[in-house]
Structure formats: C-alpha cells, structure tokens
Motif scaffolding. Structure first.
Motif, PDB file in Angstrom:
ATOM      1  N   LEU A  78     -50.712 -21.273   4.505  1.00 25.33           N
ATOM      2  CA  LEU A  78     -51.639 -20.867   5.553  1.00 25.33           C
ATOM      3  C   LEU A  78     -52.544 -19.724   5.128  1.00 25.33           C
ATOM      4  N   ARG A 121     -56.575 -20.271   5.102  1.00 28.03           N
ATOM      5  CA  ARG A 121     -57.261 -20.828   6.271  1.00 28.03           C
ATOM      6  C   ARG A 121     -58.212 -19.826   6.901  1.00 28.03           C
ATOM      7  N   LYS A 122     -59.293 -20.338   7.438  1.00 28.68           N
ATOM      8  CA  LYS A 122     -60.307 -19.512   8.085  1.00 28.68           C
ATOM      9  C   LYS A 122     -59.939 -19.281   9.551  1.00 28.68           C
ATOM     10  N   THR A 123     -60.161 -18.078  10.008  1.00 29.22           N
ATOM     11  CA  THR A 123     -59.963 -17.754  11.421  1.00 29.22           C
ATOM     12  C   THR A 123     -61.337 -17.519  12.026  1.00 29.22           C
ATOM     13  N   LYS A 124     -61.907 -18.597  12.573  1.00 30.13           N
ATOM     14  CA  LYS A 124     -63.281 -18.542  13.089  1.00 30.13           C
ATOM     15  C   LYS A 124     -63.337 -18.218  14.572  1.00 30.13           C
ATOM     16  N   CYS A 163     -58.321 -16.010  15.507  1.00 28.54           N
ATOM     17  CA  CYS A 163     -57.346 -17.082  15.401  1.00 28.54           C
ATOM     18  C   CYS A 163     -58.047 -18.316  14.842  1.00 28.54           C
ATOM     19  N   GLU A 164     -57.283 -19.374  14.577  1.00 21.05           N
ATOM     20  CA  GLU A 164     -57.858 -20.565  13.967  1.00 21.05           C
ATOM     21  C   GLU A 164     -58.654 -21.423  14.938  1.00 21.05           C
ATOM     22  N   THR A 165     -58.142 -21.607  16.158  1.00 20.39           N
ATOM     23  CA  THR A 165     -58.788 -22.530  17.092  1.00 20.39           C
ATOM     24  C   THR A 165     -59.057 -21.851  18.419  1.00 20.39           C
TER      25      THR A 165
END
Length: 161
Positions: A97, A100-103, A123-125
C-alpha cells in the motif's frame, strides 16, 4: 541477619515440638544458594539472536521472538519460518500500500478566539471521506493541533530571556 537466624531457630524448635518428630531446615541462609548458572549466558545469547534476526528480516520483535522459540533458537530456520508466516498472514500487505495515491480527503477548520487551525487529512477514496469515523478523526486532529498551538503560544508568552 540475626532476625532471620532467630526466626529459623524458632521454626526448628516449634517444628521439633510436634509429635511427628523434628523438622530440619537444610540451610539457615537460603541466599547463599543463589547463583547465576548457565541460564544467564543463554539469555544474553538469545537477545543477540533476537537482535540479529530483527535486523536481518525487519519483522517485529514479537514475531522474531516467536520464531526463535518455535525453531529452538536456530537462526536460519527462524528466518524461513518468519517468511512463511508473513506470506500466510499477510504481514507485507502494508508494504504494497506504500505507493498508492491519496487524492481524496477532508479539510478541517477550527477557530477559537484569535487562533485558527486548518488541517488536511487525505485518503484514497471519497467513500472513506464520507465515513463518520473519518470525519471524527479530522475533528480530533484539528482539536489536537489547536491545543498544541495554544500550548506553544502560552510557552512563548511566558518565555523570558
């Protein structure tokens, strides 16, 4: 020391007055029988093995200790056991993990008096950011930051050179 001897004599006398016969104490001074023995050196070597395994594998101390206990102190067997357990239980999932990008996320704004704090928690989503627990987390982070800033301000105002 004399109190202990008198207590020991009293115990021998009291036990001797029983009908079953006198009770003899082997040693009046039990602290003379204490010695370090070989277990002390084995404890030191197990700590060294634990540190070696920890440095080599990077897993937690608890997992390394469990591996050494399971494998009887054999370093190579413990290392292979750790890798098998990591695959089995998914210890390396956090490493996957990492990239992963936290957009998505939330911005928290908190004001008290003349102090204002702005925090951003990513956060991610967007589904995570809509969650009540995540929103409470943002509030707690903002409040903690505000309290920290107020403590710094209090320290600076009472600071004297």
């Amino acid at each position: 020391m004399s109190l202990l001897r008198s207590l020991s004599r009293h115990l021998v006398v009291r036990a001797g007055s029983c009908s079953a016969g006198p009770l003899r104490l082997q040693s009046l001074q039990p602290w003379h029988t204490f010695h370090t023995g070989p277990w002390l050196s084995s404890a030191a070597s197990s700590k060294e093995l634990l540190m070696k395994l920890r440095r080599k594998t990077g897993y937690s101390f608890v997992n390394c200790k469990k591996a050494l206990e399971t494998c009887g102190g054999d370093l190579k067997q413990a290392e292979s056991w750790l890798h098998k357990q990591a695959q089995k239980e998914g210890w390396s999932r956090a490493a996957k993990l990492h990239g992963r990008k936290t957009k998505e996320g939330l911005i928290g704004l908190l004001q008290e008096g003349n102090t204002t704090v702005l925090v951003e928690v990513n956060c991610e989503t967007d589904f995570v950011s809509r969650n009540l627990k995540f929103q409470q987390l943002v509030q707690q982070v903002a409040l903690g930051t505000l309290l920290h800033c107020q403590n710094l301000k209090d320290q600076l105002s009472t600071y004297s050179k």
